[in-house]
Design a protein around this motif. Structure first.
Motif, mmCIF file in Angstrom:
data_model
loop_
_atom_site.group_PDB
_atom_site.id
_atom_site.type_symbol
_atom_site.label_atom_id
_atom_site.label_comp_id
_atom_site.label_asym_id
_atom_site.label_seq_id
_atom_site.Cartn_x
_atom_site.Cartn_y
_atom_site.Cartn_z
ATOM 1 N N LEU A 198 42.364 14.547 68.730
ATOM 2 C CA LEU A 198 43.527 14.998 69.818
ATOM 3 C C LEU A 198 44.775 14.132 68.816
ATOM 4 C CD1 LEU A 198 45.383 16.962 72.010
ATOM 5 C CD2 LEU A 198 45.431 14.528 73.193
ATOM 6 N N GLU A 199 45.096 12.844 68.647
ATOM 7 C CA GLU A 199 45.778 12.698 68.082
ATOM 8 C C GLU A 199 46.258 13.018 66.620
ATOM 9 O OE1 GLU A 199 48.797 8.709 68.455
ATOM 10 O OE2 GLU A 199 48.343 10.440 69.588
ATOM 11 N N SER A 200 45.082 12.706 65.900
ATOM 12 C CA SER A 200 45.110 13.676 64.313
ATOM 13 C C SER A 200 45.499 14.552 64.706
ATOM 14 C CB SER A 200 43.663 13.547 63.768
ATOM 15 O OG SER A 200 43.909 12.231 63.684
ATOM 16 N N ASP B 281 40.227 4.421 63.647
ATOM 17 C CA ASP B 281 39.556 2.616 63.235
ATOM 18 C C ASP B 281 40.744 2.174 63.080
ATOM 19 O OD1 ASP B 281 37.627 4.203 62.711
ATOM 20 O OD2 ASP B 281 37.861 3.677 60.526
ATOM 21 N N VAL B 282 42.041 2.366 63.168
ATOM 22 C CA VAL B 282 43.112 1.701 63.628
ATOM 23 C C VAL B 282 44.071 1.572 64.492
ATOM 24 C CG1 VAL B 282 45.355 0.875 62.654
ATOM 25 C CG2 VAL B 282 43.573 1.400 60.799
ATOM 26 N N ASP B 283 44.423 2.995 64.790
ATOM 27 C CA ASP B 283 44.922 2.807 66.257
ATOM 28 C C ASP B 283 44.166 2.823 67.338
ATOM 29 O OD1 ASP B 283 46.889 4.182 64.254
ATOM 30 O OD2 ASP B 283 47.372 6.142 65.435
ATOM 31 N N LEU B 284 43.208 4.083 67.482
ATOM 32 C CA LEU B 284 42.406 3.099 69.338
ATOM 33 C C LEU B 284 41.648 2.214 69.245
ATOM 34 C CD1 LEU B 284 42.035 5.948 71.678
ATOM 35 C CD2 LEU B 284 42.447 6.622 69.492
ATOM 36 N N PRO B 285 41.246 1.870 68.346
ATOM 37 C CA PRO B 285 40.552 -0.003 68.529
ATOM 38 C C PRO B 285 42.141 -0.815 69.022
ATOM 39 C CG PRO B 285 39.912 0.753 66.819
ATOM 40 C CD PRO B 285 41.546 1.915 67.370
ATOM 41 N N LEU C 83 50.229 7.283 70.987
ATOM 42 C CA LEU C 83 49.404 6.494 71.381
ATOM 43 C C LEU C 83 49.652 5.055 71.379
ATOM 44 C CD1 LEU C 83 47.439 7.244 73.933
ATOM 45 C CD2 LEU C 83 45.352 6.731 72.586
ATOM 46 N N LEU C 84 49.622 4.490 70.281
ATOM 47 C CA LEU C 84 49.855 3.049 70.033
ATOM 48 C C LEU C 84 51.151 2.310 70.733
ATOM 49 C CD1 LEU C 84 48.779 0.235 68.591
ATOM 50 C CD2 LEU C 84 49.674 0.833 66.072
ATOM 51 N N MET C 85 52.263 3.385 70.090
ATOM 52 C CA MET C 85 53.654 2.718 70.880
ATOM 53 C C MET C 85 53.787 2.992 72.519
ATOM 54 S SD MET C 85 55.532 1.593 68.097
ATOM 55 C CE MET C 85 54.048 1.144 67.993
ATOM 56 N N LEU C 86 53.004 3.872 73.065
ATOM 57 C CA LEU C 86 53.531 4.003 74.092
ATOM 58 C C LEU C 86 52.339 2.254 74.832
ATOM 59 C CD1 LEU C 86 51.590 6.760 76.504
ATOM 60 C CD2 LEU C 86 50.563 4.803 76.114
ATOM 61 N N ALA C 87 50.795 2.624 74.614
ATOM 62 C CA ALA C 87 50.536 1.123 74.778
ATOM 63 C C ALA C 87 51.070 -0.580 74.611
ATOM 64 C CB ALA C 87 49.298 1.439 73.833
ATOM 65 N N TRP C 88 52.268 0.152 73.226
ATOM 66 C CA TRP C 88 52.889 -1.564 73.583
ATOM 67 C C TRP C 88 53.904 -1.258 74.366
ATOM 68 C CZ3 TRP C 88 55.292 -2.709 67.695
ATOM 69 C CH2 TRP C 88 53.673 -2.292 67.173
ATOM 70 N N LYS C 89 54.442 -0.239 75.168
ATOM 71 C CA LYS C 89 55.687 -0.501 76.414
ATOM 72 C C LYS C 89 54.734 -0.437 77.356
ATOM 73 C CE LYS C 89 59.071 0.624 73.195
ATOM 74 N NZ LYS C 89 58.786 1.017 71.987
ATOM 75 N N ILE C 90 54.026 0.694 77.330
ATOM 76 C CA ILE C 90 53.389 -0.221 79.011
ATOM 77 C C ILE C 90 52.182 -0.700 79.318
ATOM 78 C CG2 ILE C 90 51.619 1.582 80.462
ATOM 79 C CD1 ILE C 90 52.086 4.013 79.519
ATOM 80 N N ALA C 91 51.626 -1.633 78.352
ATOM 81 C CA ALA C 91 51.195 -2.411 78.476
ATOM 82 C C ALA C 91 51.498 -3.837 79.315
ATOM 83 C CB ALA C 91 49.753 -2.914 77.952
ATOM 84 N N PRO C 92 52.358 -4.373 78.604
ATOM 85 C CA PRO C 92 52.871 -5.693 78.906
ATOM 86 C C PRO C 92 54.465 -4.543 80.589
ATOM 87 C CG PRO C 92 54.666 -4.898 77.409
ATOM 88 C CD PRO C 92 52.943 -4.008 77.124
ATOM 89 N N ALA C 93 54.110 -4.174 80.241
ATOM 90 C CA ALA C 93 55.644 -3.477 81.695
ATOM 91 C C ALA C 93 53.988 -3.493 82.889
ATOM 92 C CB ALA C 93 55.776 -2.276 81.593
ATOM 93 N N GLU D 211 35.673 4.295 76.022
ATOM 94 C CA GLU D 211 35.234 5.060 76.507
ATOM 95 C C GLU D 211 35.071 6.345 76.072
ATOM 96 O OE1 GLU D 211 34.895 5.154 80.655
ATOM 97 O OE2 GLU D 211 33.364 3.025 80.472
ATOM 98 N N ARG D 212 36.557 7.034 75.701
ATOM 99 C CA ARG D 212 37.206 8.226 75.457
ATOM 100 C C ARG D 212 37.842 8.377 74.041
ATOM 101 N NH1 ARG D 212 39.621 11.265 81.046
ATOM 102 N NH2 ARG D 212 38.580 13.224 79.323
ATOM 103 N N SER D 213 37.008 6.897 73.379
ATOM 104 C CA SER D 213 38.858 6.691 72.148
ATOM 105 C C SER D 213 38.231 7.898 71.580
ATOM 106 C CB SER D 213 37.984 4.836 71.461
ATOM 107 O OG SER D 213 36.556 5.425 70.985
ATOM 108 N N ARG D 214 36.991 9.094 70.939
ATOM 109 C CA ARG D 214 36.698 9.486 70.425
ATOM 110 C C ARG D 214 37.096 11.071 70.542
ATOM 111 N NH1 ARG D 214 30.545 13.215 68.542
ATOM 112 N NH2 ARG D 214 31.926 13.711 66.982
ATOM 113 N N GLU D 215 37.959 11.375 71.227
ATOM 114 C CA GLU D 215 38.307 11.825 72.115
ATOM 115 C C GLU D 215 40.100 12.031 71.784
ATOM 116 O OE1 GLU D 215 38.346 13.703 76.942
ATOM 117 O OE2 GLU D 215 37.023 12.175 76.390
ATOM 118 N N LEU D 216 40.716 11.341 71.716
ATOM 119 C CA LEU D 216 41.752 10.374 71.479
ATOM 120 C C LEU D 216 42.151 10.286 70.677
ATOM 121 C CD1 LEU D 216 42.128 7.876 73.805
ATOM 122 C CD2 LEU D 216 44.478 9.771 74.424
ATOM 123 N N ALA D 217 40.944 10.067 69.386
ATOM 124 C CA ALA D 217 41.451 10.265 68.187
ATOM 125 C C ALA D 217 41.505 11.679 67.061
ATOM 126 C CB ALA D 217 40.071 9.500 67.871
#
Length: 476
Positions: free
Chosen positions: A104-106, A118-122, A163-173, A96-102
């Protein structure tokens, strides 16, 4: 032939609000650092200060780890379906907030908006959805009938995919019942701090995710903390070695995803235009700030001239500039320090006798920029063929036989990834089997999926992230 002229197509900065200052996210709330230190995070495309961010000291790390320890009992005791609800909720909020996050990341990282959008947020959302699906199926993951979480995970992530590295770490934890203290890179803390707000919006119990910001010292405090049970790190091989020394003998679990110097091998029967797209994606995606970047191109001698002509023609169409412009292919280098390293190694490449080429490229006056560059006439003795540059710089070598290609591809202390380009399936299988790389792509490059494990050999680290294998690092 007249080239198309692209009109500016900027994404609006107004879609995301950036606070002037940020504290640490501990026990479900933002707090100032006890020691009171701060640092500034800047937009690498303009050198504009985006925000002032708290620097966590030892006392702050203590507070974050203590909060994670308090939360561990109740969180790990939740049934898997209940933990899955929180992960699904986080994934939906990210969508829902992917546009904001994209945006911010850039702004904070310098990568083109079309990549963050088109890559990181999805992929970020997909990782949370994927591991939400595992939360109630851990007994069937192949790690025993009653796998248990480890405890408090201290996680340190890099600046290239914040953000992608955060997801790689936090989601499985979280899916496996652990709690987290995460330290983002000092040059790109903003998306992690935004994620803290996502956790609050998802009503994640306080203390399950804590975020401490700062430089290397903050990460060192976290890694060495006696009440951290598991350390996960993505970053440079040198820092990875230091972390391995720190945790040796402590009983802490450790996974490391470190540097790379990937070989992208193009055989004489490869589809040239398809291979060129893969080469460009392999080294110029995210300004080459990719640990698995295809930074060594190995070309079969008989097609060298044809491939180079096609590659240079394609590179001439790459657009370098404003990361928020939807037409931009190559954004800003993340920091002045990284630009200095890329520049130094590129100059050394020329001094050692390699031939340097870049397309005509007008770089902006402010910010940190480097034109896409290739070096030909490279030998395995050149530093640009051995050391990770972590920028948009490609070293081109040649080979005559598949055996020579394999030998040159494996002639590196790293072993993270590789690419193979050929129309023969038998050759793909035969060569891939001989490559000492954690990921081998065939007729593509830089393709990621949350269901597929990722990790390396040798100085590229150990342990796997993603897929069923990514659960193992967080289960006792």
């Amino acid at each position: 032939m007249k080239m198309f002229e692209y009109a500016p197509a900027p994404e609006s900065r107004s879609v995301v609000s950036i606070d002037s200052s940020y504290g640490l996210f501990i026990d479900g709330a933002f707090d100032p650092a006890k020691e009171g230190g701060t640092f500034k995070t800047v937009n690498p495309a303009s050198e504009e200060v985006l925000a002032e961010v708290a620097t966590a000291g030892p006392e702050d790390v203590d507070r974050a780890v203590a909060a994670a320890r308090r939360a561990f009992g109740p969180w790990s005791a939740l049934p898997g379906p209940e933990r899955a609800k929180y992960l699904f909720r986080i994934a939906r909020i990210i969508q829902e907030r992917s546009r904001e996050l994209a945006v911010l990341e850039s702004l904070d990282n310098g990568k083109p908006i079309k990549e963050s959008r088109d890559v990181d947020l999805p992929l970020v959302a997909a990782h949370f959805f994927y591991y939400a699906g595992w939360a109630d199926k851990l007994a069937y993951a192949g790690f025993g009938p009653d796998p248990r979480p480890i405890g408090v995970a201290g996680q340190v992530i890099p600046w290239n995919f914040p953000l992608l590295m955060l997801a790689w770490k936090i989601a499985p934890a979280l899916a496996t019942g652990n709690t987290v203290v995460l330290k983002p890179a000092e040059t790109t803390p903003l998306s992690a701090l935004f994620f803290a707000d996502v956790c609050r919006q998802a009503e994640l119990p306080p203390g399950v995710v804590n975020i401490v910001t700062g430089a290397g010292d903050t990460g060192a405090y976290l890694v060495a903390h006696p009440d951290v049970d598991k350390v996960a790190f993505t970053g440079s091989t040198d820092v990875g070695r230091e972390i391995a020394r720190t945790v040796a003998g402590t009983g802490k679990r450790l996974s490391l995803e470190l540097g790379g110097k990937a070989a992208n091998i193009v055989f004489d029967d490869a589809p040239i235009d398809q291979a060129v797209e893969g080469i460009v994606n392999g080294i110029f995606f995210n300004q080459g700030h990719v640990c698995c970047a295809g930074s060594r191109l190995l070309v079969q001698e008989s097609i060298f001239d044809q491939l180079m002509e096609s590659l240079k023609r394609r590179m001439a169409t790459l657009r370098v500039g404003d990361p928020l412009d939807k037409n931009t292919d190559i954004g800003a280098i993340n920091s002045a320090a990284q630009l200095a390293r890329i520049t130094e190694l590129s100059e050394i490449g020329g001094q050692e006798g390699a031939e340097r080429w870049s397309p005509p490229c007008e770089l902006p006056d402010r910010g940190f920029w480097f034109a896409p560059t290739i070096f030909t006439g490279v030998t395995q003795a050149h530093r640009i063929a051995r050391e990770e540059i972590f920028g948009p710089v490609l070293s081109v070598l040649t080979f005559r036989t598949p055996a020579e290609a394999v030998e040159k591809a494996n002639n590196t202390p790293y072993g993270l990834s590789a690419g193979i380009w050929t129309e023969k399936g038998s050759r793909i299988l035969a060569v891939a089997d001989k490559l000492r790389a954690g990921v081998v792509w065939a007729n593509t490059f830089n393709k990621f999926d949350p269901a597929s494990p990722f990790g390396g050999y040798k100085e590229s680290g150990y342990g796997r992230e993603g897929g069923r294998h990514g659960l193992e690092a967080y289960l006792a």
